[in-house]
Design an enzyme around this catalytic site. Structure first.
Site, mmCIF file in Angstrom:
data_model
loop_
_atom_site.group_PDB
_atom_site.id
_atom_site.type_symbol
_atom_site.label_atom_id
_atom_site.label_comp_id
_atom_site.label_asym_id
_atom_site.label_seq_id
_atom_site.Cartn_x
_atom_site.Cartn_y
_atom_site.Cartn_z
ATOM 1 C CG ASP A 165 -0.512 -0.066 2.536
ATOM 2 O OD1 ASP A 165 0.703 -0.311 2.710
ATOM 3 O OD2 ASP A 165 -1.314 0.135 3.484
ATOM 4 C CB SER A 178 -5.997 -2.942 11.094
ATOM 5 O OG SER A 178 -4.941 -2.227 10.610
ATOM 6 C CB SER A 226 -4.124 1.241 15.496
ATOM 7 O OG SER A 226 -3.573 0.847 14.264
ATOM 8 C CG ASP A 273 -4.044 -1.363 8.065
ATOM 9 O OD1 ASP A 273 -4.017 -2.227 7.172
ATOM 10 O OD2 ASP A 273 -3.115 -1.192 8.883
HETATM 11 P P1 ADP Z 1 -3.016 -3.350 15.321
HETATM 12 O O1 ADP Z 1 -2.292 -4.246 14.373
HETATM 13 O O2 ADP Z 1 -4.061 -4.089 16.077
HETATM 14 O O3 ADP Z 1 -3.498 -2.110 14.675
HETATM 15 P P2 ADP Z 1 -1.343 -1.492 16.693
HETATM 16 O O4 ADP Z 1 -0.184 -1.659 17.587
HETATM 17 O O5 ADP Z 1 -1.169 -0.712 15.448
HETATM 18 O O6 ADP Z 1 -1.920 -2.941 16.399
HETATM 19 O O7 ADP Z 1 -2.539 -0.791 17.485
HETATM 20 C C1 ADP Z 1 -2.919 -1.234 18.750
HETATM 21 C C2 ADP Z 1 -3.212 -0.034 19.608
HETATM 22 O O8 ADP Z 1 -4.456 0.545 19.213
HETATM 23 C C3 ADP Z 1 -3.375 -0.371 21.086
HETATM 24 O O9 ADP Z 1 -2.123 -0.339 21.740
HETATM 25 C C4 ADP Z 1 -4.282 0.751 21.557
HETATM 26 O O10 ADP Z 1 -3.532 1.901 21.838
HETATM 27 C C5 ADP Z 1 -5.151 1.056 20.347
HETATM 28 N N1 ADP Z 1 -6.434 0.338 20.453
HETATM 29 C C6 ADP Z 1 -6.918 -0.626 19.660
HETATM 30 N N2 ADP Z 1 -8.125 -1.073 20.066
HETATM 31 C C7 ADP Z 1 -8.424 -0.359 21.162
HETATM 32 C C8 ADP Z 1 -9.534 -0.331 22.086
HETATM 33 N N3 ADP Z 1 -10.551 -1.188 21.947
HETATM 34 N N4 ADP Z 1 -9.498 0.569 23.094
HETATM 35 C C9 ADP Z 1 -8.474 1.416 23.244
HETATM 36 N N5 ADP Z 1 -7.401 1.417 22.430
HETATM 37 C C10 ADP Z 1 -7.363 0.553 21.411
HETATM 38 MG MG MG Z 2 -2.252 -0.721 13.694
#
Ligand code: ADP
Ligand code: MG
Length: 385
Positions: free
Chosen positions: A37, A125, A127, A171
């Site tokens: 991407d 994803s 985030s 994402d």
């Molecule tokens: P991913 O691959 O799941 O996107 P990341 O490390 O990029 O992993 O993002 C994870 C972060 O997103 C967590 O550390 C948190 O800060 C935030 N996050 C995701 N879901 C939630 C949620 N339900 N409540 C609060 N924060 C969240």
């Molecule tokens: Mg992420």
């Protein structure tokens, strides 16, 4: 208790009122096309049923009060200072708020409750689900008239500016544009997209979470991106029309990058070949040729592992092991890498057997629990009420 009910109950407890808006933005899977991407290539994601939910209402003053159900934590700041908290989750929400505040004067104080069921850091994803849920609901509350693409771009920009991950648009795009039972074939250069109904006759998708997240993930991610940009710069010295790896041919890489830097060459070649695999996989999907699709997934995995070098022992073990199972057509690591989950194309009804065979093997080798994740392909960001 449903997540919507949790939002309502918590809102009442913390803010003594009901939210004016509840919105959901989903996580995503990606069938093939990894690290393409941000190189203006193609991706083939879909939004899933699991997501991040936000309850929101406007305040009379300029306070911003955030409550995370999953972290059981409250954080308060205000619209003028917008000071980020020590927990990362506040950065995502306040990062979105800061971007919107620069675009408009309409953002005032608000109360927000967040909860989600996308497993964190497992390649689904969470985030993006969080940032897209945030900008969508703030947009509704303050009548900002944000388009779907605006929401996706604000999410991406937040990762860049507030979190320091220089991610592409996949994402967020998948989270916002997702459609029931469809994959999205997205061209990240033109942002043209096509919904491809997912049929997988006789097969189902199984996600297996390694339960590991290596800490080097985001710095390695940015480093891969730099290698790709360096390869583009070398090609551009001679071919000025080239702006991204999407415009570069393997012959140009051989001519201009290979002699200068083997690392850049290898990373850039992966991206070009991953785009080719994606185009073939899309044709295979349309023809319901699952055998071909599966082979392309395995090829993509080992290229991600050996050439792009974003896999890890746990992911490699899972993919290597299922490749000996006749009921699995194909598998690969999914997401940015260094942990998270694998996506497996398994004969219908055989997922349980695959999980049973793998769980002990995985535990014996890594002392980690293998967590299967059930997902269905669902709609993108939407208001619940
Ligand atoms: P991913 O691959 O799941 O996107 P990341 O490390 O990029 O992993 O993002 C994870 C972060 O997103 C967590 O550390 C948190 O800060 C935030 N996050 C995701 N879901 C939630 C949620 N339900 N409540 C609060 N924060 C969240
Ligand atoms: Mg992420």
């Amino acid at each position: 208790m449903s997540l919507v009910k949790q939002i309502k109950d918590t809102f009442l407890q913390v803010f003594n009122s009901d939210p004016q808006i509840i919105a959901k933005s989903p996580g995503r899977i990606n069938v093939i096309g990894e690290h393409t991407d941000y190189n203006n290539g193609f991706v083939l994601p879909a939004a899933i049923d699991k997501g991040v939910y936000i309850g929101l209402s406007a305040r009379e003053d300029d306070q911003i009060e955030l409550f995370s159900i999953d972290y059981n934590e409250k954080y308060t700041t205000d619209t003028t200072s917008l000071i980020f908290g020590k927990e990362l989750w506040t950065n995502y929400i306040l990062g979105v708020t800061r971007i919107l505040s620069k675009q408009t004067d309409a953002i005032k104080g608000y109360n927000l409750v967040v909860v989600g069921d996308v497993p964190l850091g497992s390649g689904l994803s969470s985030s993006a689900a969080l940032t897209c849920a945030t900008s969508f609901s703030l947009g509704k509350l303050f009548n900002l008239n944000l388009s779907k693409l605006d929401i996706a771009k604000i999410g991406q920009q937040t990762e860049h500016e507030a979190v320091g991950v220089r991610c592409g648009i996949m994402d967020q795009f998948a989270s916002v544009f997702g459609q029931d039972n469809s994959l999205i074939k997205l061209d990240c250069r033109s942002l043209e997209y096509e919904y491809i109904p997912i049929q997988l006759e006789g097969y189902e998708i199984l996600l297996l979470n390694t339960n590991v997240k290596h800490s080097l993930a985001s710095s390695a991610y940015n480093k891969r991106r730099e290698s790709c940009e360096a390869a583009v710069a070398l090609v551009k010295e001679k071919y000025d029309e080239v702006d991204s790896l999407r415009d570069v041919t393997l012959a140009q890489l051989d001519e201009l990058v290979k002699p200068v830097n083997e690392e850049y060459y290898q990373k850039a070649r992966f991206v070009i070949q991953e785009n080719e695999r994606l185009l073939k996989a899309t044709e295979a999907l349309k023809a319901n040729n699952i055998t071909t699709l599966g082979k392309l997934l395995y090829q993509a995995h080992w290229a991600l592992s050996k050439e792009y070098e974003v896999s890890c022992e746990e992911l490699d073990f899972l993919v290597d092991t299922v490749s000996t199972y006749p009921e699995v057509a194909g598998a690969r690591m999914m997401g940015g890498g260094f942990g998270g989950c694998t996506i497996n194309i398994v004969q219908k009804g055989k997922s349980k057997a695959v999980i049973e065979k793998l769980t002990d093997l995985y535990f014996n080798k890594f002392s980690l629990n293998l967590i299967p994740i059930e997902v269905s392909i669902s709609n993108g960001t939407h208001e619940i009420y």
